[in-house]
Write a protein that holds these residues in place. Sequence first.
Motif, PDB file in Angstrom:
ATOM      1  N   GLU A  85       0.833  -1.209   0.000  1.00  0.00           N
ATOM      2  CA  GLU A  85       0.000   0.000   0.000  1.00  0.00           C
ATOM      3  C   GLU A  85       0.865   1.255   0.000  1.00  0.00           C
ATOM      4  O   GLU A  85       0.555   2.239  -0.686  1.00  0.00           O
ATOM      5  CB  GLU A  85      -0.938  -0.016   1.201  1.00  0.00           C
ATOM      6  N   ILE A  86       1.954   1.234   0.756  1.00  0.00           N
ATOM      7  CA  ILE A  86       2.877   2.378   0.772  1.00  0.00           C
ATOM      8  C   ILE A  86       3.516   2.544  -0.601  1.00  0.00           C
ATOM      9  O   ILE A  86       3.610   3.663  -1.131  1.00  0.00           O
ATOM     10  CB  ILE A  86       3.946   2.192   1.870  1.00  0.00           C
ATOM     11  N   MET A  87       3.951   1.443  -1.193  1.00  0.00           N
ATOM     12  CA  MET A  87       4.547   1.502  -2.532  1.00  0.00           C
ATOM     13  C   MET A  87       3.546   2.049  -3.546  1.00  0.00           C
ATOM     14  O   MET A  87       3.903   2.853  -4.413  1.00  0.00           O
ATOM     15  CB  MET A  87       5.037   0.117  -2.959  1.00  0.00           C
ATOM     16  N   ALA A  88       2.287   1.610  -3.463  1.00  0.00           N
ATOM     17  CA  ALA A  88       1.259   2.082  -4.387  1.00  0.00           C
ATOM     18  C   ALA A  88       1.019   3.577  -4.241  1.00  0.00           C
ATOM     19  O   ALA A  88       0.896   4.296  -5.238  1.00  0.00           O
ATOM     20  CB  ALA A  88      -0.038   1.309  -4.149  1.00  0.00           C
ATOM     21  N   SER A  89       0.971   4.042  -3.002  1.00  0.00           N
ATOM     22  CA  SER A  89       0.770   5.470  -2.768  1.00  0.00           C
ATOM     23  C   SER A  89       1.919   6.279  -3.343  1.00  0.00           C
ATOM     24  O   SER A  89       1.701   7.307  -4.005  1.00  0.00           O
ATOM     25  CB  SER A  89       0.648   5.757  -1.272  1.00  0.00           C
ATOM     26  N   ASP A  90       3.138   5.835  -3.106  1.00  0.00           N
ATOM     27  CA  ASP A  90       4.303   6.532  -3.648  1.00  0.00           C
ATOM     28  C   ASP A  90       4.302   6.507  -5.174  1.00  0.00           C
ATOM     29  O   ASP A  90       4.629   7.500  -5.820  1.00  0.00           O
ATOM     30  CB  ASP A  90       5.597   5.914  -3.120  1.00  0.00           C
ATOM     31  N   GLU A  91       3.939   5.377  -5.748  1.00  0.00           N
ATOM     32  CA  GLU A  91       3.905   5.225  -7.201  1.00  0.00           C
ATOM     33  C   GLU A  91       2.885   6.175  -7.819  1.00  0.00           C
ATOM     34  O   GLU A  91       3.162   6.856  -8.805  1.00  0.00           O
ATOM     35  CB  GLU A  91       3.573   3.774  -7.556  1.00  0.00           C
ATOM     36  N   ALA A  92       1.698   6.219  -7.246  1.00  0.00           N
ATOM     37  CA  ALA A  92       0.651   7.096  -7.765  1.00  0.00           C
ATOM     38  C   ALA A  92       1.011   8.566  -7.582  1.00  0.00           C
ATOM     39  O   ALA A  92       0.674   9.409  -8.413  1.00  0.00           O
ATOM     40  CB  ALA A  92      -0.672   6.784  -7.085  1.00  0.00           C
ATOM     41  N   TYR A  93       1.716   8.868  -6.499  1.00  0.00           N
ATOM     42  CA  TYR A  93       2.081  10.253  -6.214  1.00  0.00           C
ATOM     43  C   TYR A  93       3.201  10.752  -7.130  1.00  0.00           C
ATOM     44  O   TYR A  93       3.163  11.859  -7.624  1.00  0.00           O
ATOM     45  CB  TYR A  93       2.499  10.383  -4.748  1.00  0.00           C
ATOM     46  N   THR A  94       4.206   9.919  -7.335  1.00  0.00           N
ATOM     47  CA  THR A  94       5.377  10.378  -8.077  1.00  0.00           C
ATOM     48  C   THR A  94       5.284  10.153  -9.580  1.00  0.00           C
ATOM     49  O   THR A  94       5.799  10.942 -10.349  1.00  0.00           O
ATOM     50  CB  THR A  94       6.667   9.703  -7.563  1.00  0.00           C
ATOM     51  N   LEU A  95       4.648   9.073 -10.010  1.00  0.00           N
ATOM     52  CA  LEU A  95       4.562   8.778 -11.441  1.00  0.00           C
ATOM     53  C   LEU A  95       3.144   8.999 -11.936  1.00  0.00           C
ATOM     54  O   LEU A  95       2.236   8.258 -11.594  1.00  0.00           O
ATOM     55  CB  LEU A  95       4.978   7.333 -11.725  1.00  0.00           C
ATOM     56  N   LYS A  96       2.971   9.992 -12.705  1.00  0.00           N
ATOM     57  CA  LYS A  96       1.690  10.211 -13.353  1.00  0.00           C
ATOM     58  C   LYS A  96       1.729   9.424 -14.667  1.00  0.00           C
ATOM     59  O   LYS A  96       2.634   8.660 -14.922  1.00  0.00           O
ATOM     60  CB  LYS A  96       1.491  11.700 -13.651  1.00  0.00           C
ATOM     61  N   VAL A  97       0.740   9.598 -15.502  1.00  0.00           N
ATOM     62  CA  VAL A  97       0.782   9.014 -16.834  1.00  0.00           C
ATOM     63  C   VAL A  97       1.677   9.923 -17.668  1.00  0.00           C
ATOM     64  O   VAL A  97       1.364  11.091 -17.890  1.00  0.00           O
ATOM     65  CB  VAL A  97      -0.616   8.898 -17.456  1.00  0.00           C
ATOM     66  N   VAL A  98       2.818   9.393 -18.079  1.00  0.00           N
ATOM     67  CA  VAL A  98       3.798  10.173 -18.824  1.00  0.00           C
ATOM     68  C   VAL A  98       4.068   9.484 -20.150  1.00  0.00           C
ATOM     69  O   VAL A  98       4.289   8.266 -20.190  1.00  0.00           O
ATOM     70  CB  VAL A  98       5.119  10.304 -18.019  1.00  0.00           C
ATOM     71  N   LYS A  99       4.061  10.269 -21.223  1.00  0.00           N
ATOM     72  CA  LYS A  99       4.406   9.724 -22.530  1.00  0.00           C
ATOM     73  C   LYS A  99       5.485  10.615 -23.119  1.00  0.00           C
ATOM     74  O   LYS A  99       5.302  11.816 -23.283  1.00  0.00           O
ATOM     75  CB  LYS A  99       3.189   9.684 -23.448  1.00  0.00           C
ATOM     76  N   LEU A 100       6.617   9.990 -23.417  1.00  0.00           N
ATOM     77  CA  LEU A 100       7.755  10.709 -23.964  1.00  0.00           C
ATOM     78  C   LEU A 100       8.311   9.890 -25.115  1.00  0.00           C
ATOM     79  O   LEU A 100       8.819   8.779 -24.899  1.00  0.00           O
ATOM     80  CB  LEU A 100       8.819  10.921 -22.881  1.00  0.00           C
ATOM     81  N   LEU A 101       8.174  10.375 -26.310  1.00  0.00           N
ATOM     82  CA  LEU A 101       8.559   9.652 -27.526  1.00  0.00           C
ATOM     83  C   LEU A 101       7.841   8.301 -27.568  1.00  0.00           C
ATOM     84  O   LEU A 101       6.631   8.249 -27.618  1.00  0.00           O
ATOM     85  CB  LEU A 101      10.076   9.514 -27.609  1.00  0.00           C
ATOM     86  N   ASP A 102       8.577   7.218 -27.528  1.00  0.00           N
ATOM     87  CA  ASP A 102       7.967   5.882 -27.566  1.00  0.00           C
ATOM     88  C   ASP A 102       7.794   5.271 -26.181  1.00  0.00           C
ATOM     89  O   ASP A 102       7.347   4.137 -26.055  1.00  0.00           O
ATOM     90  CB  ASP A 102       8.818   4.930 -28.413  1.00  0.00           C
ATOM     91  N   LEU A 103       8.150   5.996 -25.138  1.00  0.00           N
ATOM     92  CA  LEU A 103       8.091   5.479 -23.772  1.00  0.00           C
ATOM     93  C   LEU A 103       6.866   6.033 -23.053  1.00  0.00           C
ATOM     94  O   LEU A 103       6.611   7.233 -23.075  1.00  0.00           O
ATOM     95  CB  LEU A 103       9.359   5.873 -23.003  1.00  0.00           C
ATOM     96  N   THR A 104       6.096   5.123 -22.430  1.00  0.00           N
ATOM     97  CA  THR A 104       4.930   5.526 -21.662  1.00  0.00           C
ATOM     98  C   THR A 104       5.006   4.888 -20.281  1.00  0.00           C
ATOM     99  O   THR A 104       5.283   3.699 -20.159  1.00  0.00           O
ATOM    100  CB  THR A 104       3.630   5.070 -22.357  1.00  0.00           C
ATOM    101  N   THR A 105       4.784   5.696 -19.248  1.00  0.00           N
ATOM    102  CA  THR A 105       4.672   5.161 -17.889  1.00  0.00           C
ATOM    103  C   THR A 105       3.284   5.476 -17.362  1.00  0.00           C
ATOM    104  O   THR A 105       2.707   6.511 -17.691  1.00  0.00           O
ATOM    105  CB  THR A 105       5.733   5.775 -16.940  1.00  0.00           C
ATOM    106  N   ASN A 106       2.756   4.573 -16.573  1.00  0.00           N
ATOM    107  CA  ASN A 106       1.412   4.743 -16.041  1.00  0.00           C
ATOM    108  C   ASN A 106       1.440   4.419 -14.549  1.00  0.00           C
ATOM    109  O   ASN A 106       1.192   3.288 -14.141  1.00  0.00           O
ATOM    110  CB  ASN A 106       0.433   3.838 -16.796  1.00  0.00           C
ATOM    111  N   GLY A 107       1.757   5.413 -13.743  1.00  0.00           N
ATOM    112  CA  GLY A 107       1.840   5.243 -12.294  1.00  0.00           C
ATOM    113  C   GLY A 107       0.547   4.795 -11.656  1.00  0.00           C
ATOM    114  O   GLY A 107       0.542   3.882 -10.826  1.00  0.00           O
ATOM    115  N   PRO A 108      -0.606   5.382 -12.009  1.00  0.00           N
ATOM    116  CA  PRO A 108      -1.867   4.941 -11.398  1.00  0.00           C
ATOM    117  C   PRO A 108      -2.198   3.471 -11.681  1.00  0.00           C
ATOM    118  O   PRO A 108      -2.725   2.781 -10.818  1.00  0.00           O
ATOM    119  CB  PRO A 108      -2.906   5.888 -12.019  1.00  0.00           C
ATOM    120  N   ALA A 109      -1.883   2.984 -12.878  1.00  0.00           N
ATOM    121  CA  ALA A 109      -2.151   1.571 -13.188  1.00  0.00           C
ATOM    122  C   ALA A 109      -1.247   0.663 -12.357  1.00  0.00           C
ATOM    123  O   ALA A 109      -1.695  -0.372 -11.848  1.00  0.00           O
ATOM    124  CB  ALA A 109      -1.951   1.302 -14.672  1.00  0.00           C
TER     125      ALA A 109
END
Length: 133
Positions: A58-82
């Motif tokens: 749960e702590i890891m999930a909270s940190d992940e959602a807080y620090t990583l938003k949905v980011v798309k940069l060139l061909d790289l996409t990160t999805n913190g909420p997922a």
Amino acid sequence: MAFTYVLGTNTGMVRLLIPDRELAEYFFEDEEIAAIWAAQIGATDQIKNLRTAATCLEIMASDEAYTLKVVKLLDLTTNGPATAAELRARAAKLAAQADDLESASVADFDWAEWVVNDFSGRERLDAEALRDG
């Protein structure tokens, strides 16, 4: 602060249940896991390990959602909420396992009734009739 991954310890067992097993990329210090473990209420180490792992996720999930938003940069996409949602789902599963173990250990308790005279014999029969419906 330190990082160890020894399966014979409670910290090692918690690390086994969460994705925190690599020295190069660990998330929790041993002392943090030990503090979370000490705060858990459980009858056995196994229950406390499951509850601690769920809390860590749960702590890891909270940190992940807080620090990583949905980011798309060139061909790289990160999805913190997922990613956070997956961690929370795993945490819920571990918490349910701890609840199942805890309720199974409580089910071992039962009452014993002692009949010493006619009155207590009638009282026992009445109580048994009430329990059986």
